[in-house]
Write a protein that holds these residues in place. Structure first.
Motif, PDB file in Angstrom:
ATOM      1  N   ASP A 137       0.281  -1.506  -0.279  1.00  0.00           N
ATOM      2  CA  ASP A 137      -0.581  -0.043  -0.312  1.00  0.00           C
ATOM      3  C   ASP A 137       0.419   1.131  -0.272  1.00  0.00           C
ATOM      4  OD1 ASP A 137      -2.394  -1.596   0.220  1.00  0.00           O
ATOM      5  OD2 ASP A 137      -2.198  -1.748   1.988  1.00  0.00           O
ATOM      6  N   GLN A 138       1.758   1.363   0.857  1.00  0.00           N
ATOM      7  CA  GLN A 138       2.320   2.674   0.869  1.00  0.00           C
ATOM      8  C   GLN A 138       3.419   2.481  -0.154  1.00  0.00           C
ATOM      9  OE1 GLN A 138       2.268   5.032   3.543  1.00  0.00           O
ATOM     10  NE2 GLN A 138       0.631   3.463   3.902  1.00  0.00           N
ATOM     11  N   PHE A 139       4.290   1.606  -0.654  1.00  0.00           N
ATOM     12  CA  PHE A 139       5.084   1.468  -2.340  1.00  0.00           C
ATOM     13  C   PHE A 139       4.337   2.453  -3.342  1.00  0.00           C
ATOM     14  CE2 PHE A 139       8.951  -0.040  -2.885  1.00  0.00           C
ATOM     15  CZ  PHE A 139       9.524   0.079  -1.266  1.00  0.00           C
ATOM     16  N   ALA A 140       2.743   1.563  -3.285  1.00  0.00           N
ATOM     17  CA  ALA A 140       1.579   1.875  -4.221  1.00  0.00           C
ATOM     18  C   ALA A 140       0.696   3.640  -4.484  1.00  0.00           C
ATOM     19  CB  ALA A 140       0.541   1.609  -4.151  1.00  0.00           C
ATOM     20  N   ASN A 141       0.883   4.146  -2.898  1.00  0.00           N
ATOM     21  CA  ASN A 141       0.416   5.821  -2.505  1.00  0.00           C
ATOM     22  C   ASN A 141       1.680   6.333  -3.023  1.00  0.00           C
ATOM     23  OD1 ASN A 141      -1.950   4.032  -2.114  1.00  0.00           O
ATOM     24  ND2 ASN A 141      -1.577   3.908  -0.191  1.00  0.00           N
ATOM     25  N   TYR A 142       2.899   5.640  -2.626  1.00  0.00           N
ATOM     26  CA  TYR A 142       3.938   6.803  -2.772  1.00  0.00           C
ATOM     27  C   TYR A 142       4.271   7.207  -3.917  1.00  0.00           C
ATOM     28  CZ  TYR A 142       8.712   8.977  -1.708  1.00  0.00           C
ATOM     29  OH  TYR A 142       8.983  10.501  -2.117  1.00  0.00           O
ATOM     30  N   ILE A 143       5.004   6.093  -4.226  1.00  0.00           N
ATOM     31  CA  ILE A 143       5.846   5.887  -5.865  1.00  0.00           C
ATOM     32  C   ILE A 143       4.604   6.655  -7.052  1.00  0.00           C
ATOM     33  CG2 ILE A 143       6.879   4.887  -7.305  1.00  0.00           C
ATOM     34  CD1 ILE A 143       7.707   2.713  -5.042  1.00  0.00           C
TER      35      ILE A 143
ATOM     36  N   ALA B 188      -0.664   7.981   2.804  1.00  0.00           N
ATOM     37  CA  ALA B 188       0.240   7.884   3.250  1.00  0.00           C
ATOM     38  C   ALA B 188       0.329   8.206   5.396  1.00  0.00           C
ATOM     39  CB  ALA B 188       1.420   9.273   3.270  1.00  0.00           C
ATOM     40  N   VAL B 189       1.969   7.034   5.472  1.00  0.00           N
ATOM     41  CA  VAL B 189       1.980   7.248   6.694  1.00  0.00           C
ATOM     42  C   VAL B 189       2.122   8.093   7.444  1.00  0.00           C
ATOM     43  CG1 VAL B 189       2.965   6.004   8.476  1.00  0.00           C
ATOM     44  CG2 VAL B 189       2.019   4.359   6.904  1.00  0.00           C
ATOM     45  N   ASN B 190       2.133   9.124   7.959  1.00  0.00           N
ATOM     46  CA  ASN B 190       2.364  10.296   8.802  1.00  0.00           C
ATOM     47  C   ASN B 190       4.104  10.263   8.429  1.00  0.00           C
ATOM     48  OD1 ASN B 190       2.891  13.318   9.510  1.00  0.00           O
ATOM     49  ND2 ASN B 190       1.712  13.090  10.975  1.00  0.00           N
TER      50      ASN B 190
ATOM     51  N   VAL C  38      12.410  12.081  10.844  1.00  0.00           N
ATOM     52  CA  VAL C  38      12.790  10.857  10.497  1.00  0.00           C
ATOM     53  C   VAL C  38      13.106  10.889   8.925  1.00  0.00           C
ATOM     54  CG1 VAL C  38      11.806   9.022  10.283  1.00  0.00           C
ATOM     55  CG2 VAL C  38      11.873   9.992  11.700  1.00  0.00           C
ATOM     56  N   ILE C  39      12.632  12.094   7.840  1.00  0.00           N
ATOM     57  CA  ILE C  39      12.513  11.616   6.519  1.00  0.00           C
ATOM     58  C   ILE C  39      13.896  12.174   6.804  1.00  0.00           C
ATOM     59  CG2 ILE C  39      11.828  12.871   4.746  1.00  0.00           C
ATOM     60  CD1 ILE C  39       8.461  13.382   5.994  1.00  0.00           C
ATOM     61  N   ILE C  40      14.433  13.408   6.623  1.00  0.00           N
ATOM     62  CA  ILE C  40      15.876  13.739   6.054  1.00  0.00           C
ATOM     63  C   ILE C  40      16.444  12.993   6.955  1.00  0.00           C
ATOM     64  CG2 ILE C  40      17.467  15.466   7.070  1.00  0.00           C
ATOM     65  CD1 ILE C  40      14.747  17.526   7.291  1.00  0.00           C
ATOM     66  N   LEU C  41      16.918  12.122   7.343  1.00  0.00           N
ATOM     67  CA  LEU C  41      17.619  10.844   8.027  1.00  0.00           C
ATOM     68  C   LEU C  41      17.601   9.731   6.914  1.00  0.00           C
ATOM     69  CD1 LEU C  41      16.911  10.720  12.211  1.00  0.00           C
ATOM     70  CD2 LEU C  41      18.834  12.303  10.501  1.00  0.00           C
TER      71      LEU C  41
ATOM     72  N   THR D 101       8.858   4.279   5.952  1.00  0.00           N
ATOM     73  CA  THR D 101       7.606   3.572   6.247  1.00  0.00           C
ATOM     74  C   THR D 101       7.769   1.892   6.657  1.00  0.00           C
ATOM     75  OG1 THR D 101       6.610   5.305   4.720  1.00  0.00           O
ATOM     76  CG2 THR D 101       5.217   3.326   5.218  1.00  0.00           C
ATOM     77  N   ILE D 102       8.432   1.649   5.678  1.00  0.00           N
ATOM     78  CA  ILE D 102       8.308   0.266   5.740  1.00  0.00           C
ATOM     79  C   ILE D 102       9.086  -0.287   7.270  1.00  0.00           C
ATOM     80  CG2 ILE D 102       9.622  -2.388   5.346  1.00  0.00           C
ATOM     81  CD1 ILE D 102       9.312  -0.934   2.069  1.00  0.00           C
ATOM     82  N   PHE D 103      10.233   0.174   7.296  1.00  0.00           N
ATOM     83  CA  PHE D 103      10.552  -0.045   8.813  1.00  0.00           C
ATOM     84  C   PHE D 103       9.937   0.830   9.569  1.00  0.00           C
ATOM     85  CE2 PHE D 103      13.800   1.398  12.183  1.00  0.00           C
ATOM     86  CZ  PHE D 103      13.953   0.410  12.179  1.00  0.00           C
TER      87      PHE D 103
END
Length: 358
Positions: free
Chosen positions: A207-213, A304-306, A311-314, A336-338
């Motif tokens: 779900d996350q890969f589909a939504n994000y990519i 998408a998961v908030n 965390v995003i920058i790292l 997000t997977i992590f």
């Protein structure tokens, strides 16, 4: 101390399925890290085929067969790639060459601007500082020129490799589109029968890969096209090159937009100086960035998961350092997977029993 470690191990690693998931993640990470360059065509093909699954599913939902839908989507993909190679790439390359041809004039104009700074602002700038800055800029420009020349010469032998990629990647994409379900089913058959945790993480990852990519690809195209139209109407030079930079800047959250602002502002200044056209273009650019951040992004990534900006920058720094541009592009879904793995990880025997009952 040993009791504490033993208690922690029993709490988080007492479930066999959790250990299998950990082993699966480690093996996948090691394979990508060590064989990533060798498997790059296959990995790129899997990513492209995954992106094209959306149109294939849309055609299948309209009653079209799987093979026909895969062929139509693949033909569209090839046409788009040919249009990019034959139309967009030559136009952008011509603008890059023009930019390097005019770079000495821009440097001279910038140097003239630096020279007058000590006269206008003597309390802030001294002549020694300006000389040092001018010398540093000249040295950096020389290094960039040497790098461009060495890069172009060193990559001439790789033209054969590029041609191989141009043939191999589309071929793999076609087979992944056509037989992807069969390949996934074969891979799943190799997994243990008890895979509730793996299935839960996979569904969230999918779900996350589909939504994000797919959302990120749409965002890149939308921002790039709107930027090109606006810049072309304004009549700024290198509109196509700047539009591509602005479009790709959305790949790196927060940092990308700030970095791309520099060439946009500099090119506008060197073309028009401090004038009404300069202010109009900068205003239009910031309006596009504001609409992207406040309208387009919430619309595309509402599911998408908030993640916290830190965390995003790292994640961008970590995965970008490991896998370059691909790591930067996939930093957010990987983070997000992590997070999904940590959330779904069984804690203790009771949690493991609950997982097995689902």
């Amino acid at each position: 101390m040993m009791r504490l470690i033993k208690s922690w191990v029993e709490q988080y690693f007492s479930d066999e399925e959790a250990l299998f998931l950990l082993l699966l993640l480690i093996v996948g990470f090691v394979i990508v890290l060590t064989l990533g360059s060798v498997l790059a065509p296959a990995i790129a093909s899997v990513i492209v085929a995954y992106l094209l699954q959306g149109p294939v599913l849309a055609l299948k939902n309209r009653g079209m067969g799987h093979n026909l839908a895969s062929i139509l989507v693949f033909i569209t993909f090839v046409i788009v790639c040919l249009a990019i190679l034959l139309i967009i790439v030559p136009a952008v390359w011509a603008q890059v060459a023009q930019l390097f041809a005019e770079l000495p004039k821009m440097i001279s104009k910038g140097h003239d601007l630096l020279v007058i700074l000590p006269e206008r602002y003597p309390q802030l700038f001294s002549e020694d500082q300006i000389r040092a800055v001018s010398k540093t800029i000249g040295e950096e420009i020389g290094r960039i020129g040497q790098f461009v020349l060495s890069f172009s010469l060193s990559n001439l032998p790789n033209l054969v490799g590029i041609l191989i990629y141009l043939v191999l990647v589309p071929l793999l994409v076609f087979f992944f589109l056509k037989d992807g379900n069969m390949m996934v089913n074969w891979w799943v058959s190799l997994l243990p029968n008890k895979r509730v945790l793996v299935g839960r993480v996979w569904r969230e990852m999918d779900d996350q890969f589909a939504n994000y990519i797919r959302g990120k690809v749409v965002e890149i195209i939308a921002v790039g096209v709107v930027t090109y139209v606006a810049f072309a109407i304004m009549g700024i030079r290198y509109a196509a090159l700047l539009a591509i930079l602005v479009g790709l800047s959305v790949v790196i959250p927060y940092i990308g937009a700030a970095v791309v602002t520099i060439p946009v502002v500099l090119i506008a200044y060197f073309q028009w100086g401090i004038s009404s056209d300069f202010y109009y273009l900068v205003a239009i650019y910031f309006i596009i960035q504001a609409l992207d951040g406040n309208v387009l992004v919430p619309l595309l990534f509402s599911e998408a998961v908030n993640l916290h900006p830190v965390v995003i920058i790292l994640a961008v720094l970590l995965f970008g350092g490991l896998w370059g541009l691909w790591g930067v592009f996939f930093a957010i879904p990987l983070a997000t997977i992590f997070k999904a793995v940590i959330t779904a990880w069984p804690r203790g025997v009771q949690a493991a029993q609950q997982t097995s009952e689902e």
